[in-house]
Design an enzyme around this catalytic site. Structure first.
Site, PDB file in Angstrom:
ATOM      1  N   LYS A 170      40.627  37.642  43.245  1.00 20.83           N
ATOM      2  CA  LYS A 170      41.340  38.094  42.221  1.00 20.83           C
ATOM      3  C   LYS A 170      40.330  37.954  41.051  1.00 20.83           C
ATOM      4  O   LYS A 170      39.789  37.458  40.645  1.00 20.83           O
ATOM      5  CB  LYS A 170      42.785  37.379  41.246  1.00 20.83           C
ATOM      6  CG  LYS A 170      43.399  38.413  40.222  1.00 20.83           C
ATOM      7  CD  LYS A 170      44.056  37.547  39.802  1.00 20.83           C
ATOM      8  CE  LYS A 170      43.075  36.441  39.077  1.00 20.83           C
ATOM      9  NZ  LYS A 170      42.419  36.961  37.109  1.00 20.83           N
ATOM     10  N   CYS A 279      28.621  29.183  31.232  1.00 24.23           N
ATOM     11  CA  CYS A 279      29.198  28.068  31.443  1.00 24.23           C
ATOM     12  C   CYS A 279      28.352  26.702  30.894  1.00 24.23           C
ATOM     13  O   CYS A 279      28.240  26.002  30.914  1.00 24.23           O
ATOM     14  CB  CYS A 279      29.458  28.102  33.101  1.00 24.23           C
ATOM     15  SG  CYS A 279      28.936  28.247  33.538  1.00 24.23           S
TER      16      CYS A 279
END
Ligand SMILES: NC(=O)c1ccc[n+]([C@@H]2O[C@H](COP(=O)([O-])OP(=O)(O)OC[C@H]3O[C@@H](n4cnc5c(N)ncnc54)[C@H](O)[C@@H]3O)[C@@H](O)[C@H]2O)c1
Length: 477
Positions: A170, A279
């Site tokens: 997903k 990140c």
């Protein structure tokens, strides 16, 4: 408006069980340009069933077969590189130069590295009478974010294919289109039906259901610490393995013996890369107090040299918009918070850069005199905002560096390599870069503390997808 309404399940593009759509917006224009479907539980069930059925044969394929498959995928990405770059640029705002130079190649590199490692990987080891076997874990569920969309998908899919797992992906609903191109590439490369399945959807709908699904044996998630924790909680009742790649607030320690100009300018440029939406961005720059004024001057000049632009028109090196409106608002609020809490605004600030009245563009921003208790030093901003924190002693710098709930990356700058190594060993984080060293796709990537669980990339990344079996009495003699 272009429609991408189907899901890729069991080797075919299929309609969603229940029609429900979401518009995908171009963050440079704030205009929707595509529509995707949002999946339901029934779509996930179909994808999991296909992955379960395919696991039986795919888990038994040879190493050479899977290595060749990975190489075909890498070649397919190369062939479709310009489509892929355009999709990434439109959906998450990376200017074309960055999408072509970094976003697409970062993903492709993981397939090539996985093929190389696979050919040398030891799946079996004899220990006396016992054989230790590493076997694929089964059906994997992948949930990925929008900031480096191809890279994050490849970090999971490449080792899963290498180890003989099957999967349901997903992708981020904010950046789903590049993932759909990847599904086409897998199809054309001959990935067997059911091995790779794609269901679009949002987190609470599709992502949470995947996490709790009894037919999924492991979940690998990249995104915010908030959502990662929810994935872990949803996964707990079915005792599945969970790998998490989460946020960061990475320190960049500039030791007094570093080349200040190079260290500070390099740190600013690294922070602004991908509009600060990485990140592992070096978001807290630690500078010795008596060098702070000089560092501020260098940082100001560097940040003010960063151009802002979008799509194919952006000049090389220019910074694109923030990827979506929610994130833009979050970044604006945090910049305001930095001002309110008394940090010195060196350059940038709230609002759009000059010349932009539309799009989620943000000013390259630098704060100085930041203390580690300020919100901008504690929270991941995920935007082009650098904090400069002064320190008094090296001990103080290391304490500040480690005073965070995160532990993804750390950076050390010094002209003395031994000195840099000593400091590197004291930072509690999964990746330490000395003097601007670039990434290494064969080295493990992942975080300490609330930055995650497990490691991606290279041979360490394979281990997430393997169960370990001991066959006792395998060699009776
Ligand atoms: N450590 C890493 O490798 C890494 C890499 C890239 C991004 N990130 C982190 O990702 C964040 C930014 O990405 P984002 O805004 O897309 O993050 P996010 O957590 O909002 O979304 C990431 C993914 O999780 C899904 N999701 C949201 N809620 C969910 C839930 N309850 N259950 C299951 N899935 C859910 C989303 O649909 C999306 O696909 C930053 O915090 C960044 O640091 C980490």
């Amino acid at each position: 408006m272009q429609d991408y309404l189907k899901f890729y399940i069991n080797g075919e593009w299929v309609d969603p069980v229940e029609p429900r759509t979401l518009e995908v917006e171009n963050p440079a224009t704030e205009e929707p340009f595509a529509r995707i479907s949002l999946g339901s539980h029934a779509d996930v069930d179909k994808a999991v069933e296909a992955a379960q059925a395919a696991f039986e044969s795919f888990s038994q394929t040879s190493i050479e077969y899977r290595a060749e498959l990975l190489e075909k995928i890498a070649a397919g990405i190369q062939e479709r590189a310009s489509d892929m770059a355009k999709a990434i640029s439109d959906e998450m705002g990376a200017p074309m130069w960055l999408a072509q130079a970094a976003q697409v190649p970062a993903g492709m590199g993981h397939y090539m590295t996985a093929a190389k490692i696979l050919r040398e990987y030891q799946f079996e080891e004899q220990r006396g009478k016992t054989l230790i076997r590493k076997e694929p874990i089964g059906v994997c569920g992948f949930i990925t974010p929008w900031n480096w969309p191809q890279n994050q998908i490849a970090c999971k899919v490449a080792p899963a294919i290498a180890t003989g797992c099957t999967m349901v992906l997903k992708p981020s609903e904010i950046a789903p289109l590049d993932a759909m191109i990847v599904a086409e590439i897998f199809h054309d490369a001959g990935v067997p039906p059911g091995v790779f399945n794609l269901v679009n959807g949002d987190g609470p709908g599709v992502g949470a259901y995947m996490s709790q699904h009894p037919g999924i044996d492991m979940m690998s998630f990249t995104g915010s610490t908030r959502a990662g924790s929810l994935v872990s909680q949803a996964a707990a009742p079915t005792v599945k393995r969970v790998a998490l790649e989460l946020g960061g607030k990475s320190p960049n320690i500039v030791l007094p013996d570093a080349d200040l100009n190079k260290a500070v300018a390099g740190g600013v440029m690294h922070m602004m890369n991908n509009t600060g939406q990485s990140c592992n961005a070096p978001s807290r720059m630690l500078v010795q107090r008596d060098q702070q004024d000089e560092a501020i001057a260098i940082a100001k000049a560097t940040a003010e040299s960063v151009k802002v632009g979008a799509g194919a028109d952006a000049p090389k090196g220019a910074m694109g918009p923030i990827s979506n409106g929610n994130q833009w608002n979050k970044v604006q609020d945090l910049i305001q918070k930095g001002i309110d809490e008394g940090a010195t605004l060196v350059t940038g600030g709230t609002g759009r850069p000059e010349g932009f009245n539309k799009g989620y563009f943000t000013k390259p921003t630098v704060f100085a005199n930041v203390t580690n208790d300020m919100t901008i030093a504690r929270e991941e901003i995920f935007g082009p905002v650098l904090c400069i924190l002064p320190y008094d002693t090296e001990e103080d710098a290391i304490r500040i560096a480690n005073d965070t709930v995160y532990g993804l990356s750390g950076y050390v700058q010094s002209s003395d390599i031994n000195h840099a190594r000593e400091v590197a060993n004291k930072i509690r984080a999964g990746n330490i870069h000395i003097n601007g060293a670039g990434g290494d796709l064969s080295a493990p990537f992942g975080g300490y503390k609330q930055s995650g669980i497990g490691r991606e990339w290279g041979d360490f990344g394979f281990e997430e997808f393997l169960e370990v079996k001991a066959v006792l009495g395998h060699s009776p003699a």
